[in-house]
Design a protein around this motif. Structure first.
Motif, PDB file in Angstrom:
ATOM      1  N   HIS A  43      96.341  35.168  38.340  1.00  0.00           N
ATOM      2  CA  HIS A  43      95.157  35.114  38.715  1.00  0.00           C
ATOM      3  C   HIS A  43      94.121  34.788  37.853  1.00  0.00           C
ATOM      4  N   ARG A  87      94.455  33.633  45.006  1.00  0.00           N
ATOM      5  CA  ARG A  87      94.592  33.641  46.386  1.00  0.00           C
ATOM      6  C   ARG A  87      96.303  33.527  46.799  1.00  0.00           C
ATOM      7  N   GLU A  92      97.903  36.910  45.688  1.00  0.00           N
ATOM      8  CA  GLU A  92      97.421  37.792  46.895  1.00  0.00           C
ATOM      9  C   GLU A  92      98.273  37.624  48.129  1.00  0.00           C
ATOM     10  N   THR A 107      90.331  39.343  46.545  1.00  0.00           N
ATOM     11  CA  THR A 107      91.168  38.727  45.660  1.00  0.00           C
ATOM     12  C   THR A 107      90.669  38.696  44.070  1.00  0.00           C
TER      13      THR A 107
END
Length: 173
Positions: free
Chosen positions: A127, A134, A137, A163
């Motif tokens: 991330h 995104r 997630e 996020t």
């Protein structure tokens, strides 16, 4: 699939060791992993995770989860009859329990999310930038919803926080 769980200080954890193993196995299943693997899950206190976070990420504060990758699932150098050592997921229940209300989740829900998050890192999810965040997630939500279905819970009630992108941590990941 071997999930080796260590909780040497017998810290309070909101889910059973059997569920911890099932969560890790679901992460691997969702990513299509069929090869024998080994994952270590360690439950540690705030002081220990703070030390690890400082040593490995130069961030001198406790954190919820750390992941340390070992072998790549696609490494052709590992004989097919040997399990792949995917790595270690290290969880701090004290931090996870403390942060759960900030995300409007229970200790149990947040613990599952952090375990899924850590296991996803072992498979190469990250991330660092918003697009990666995104995608990671979305995978986490998909896995948590499937786990809810398997427990007999309503998968539509599964929520995860905003996020998280760690662009400022890119040099440490």
């Amino acid at each position: 699939m071997d999930v080796l769980i260590s909780n040497e200080d017998e810290l309070v954890v909101p889910i059973s060791n059997e569920e911890i193993a099932a969560v890790v196995e679901e992460v691997l299943r969702a990513d299509g992993v069929t090869r024998a693997c080994r994952v270590s899950v360690s439950i540690v206190d705030a002081d220990e995770i703070r030390g690890l976070n400082a040593a490995w990420r130069d961030i001198d504060t406790p954190t919820d989860v750390l992941s340390f990758e070992c072998d790549d699932i696609d490494d052709d150098m590992i004989p097919a009859d040997e399990p792949v050592e995917l790595g270690d997921v290290i969880l701090c229940p004290a931090v996870i329990e403390q942060q759960a209300p900030q995300f409007d989740t229970t200790f149990e829900e947040e613990f599952r999310l952090m375990l899924v998050h850590g296991a996803c890192h072992l498979l190469g999810f990250d991330h660092i930038d918003p697009e990666e965040a995104r995608a990671m997630e979305a995978r986490e939500l998909e896995i948590l919803q499937e786990l809810a279905r398997k427990r007999g819970d309503d998968p539509n009630r599964v929520t995860i926080g905003p996020t998280t992108s760690h662009q400022e941590d890119a040099s440490f990941c």
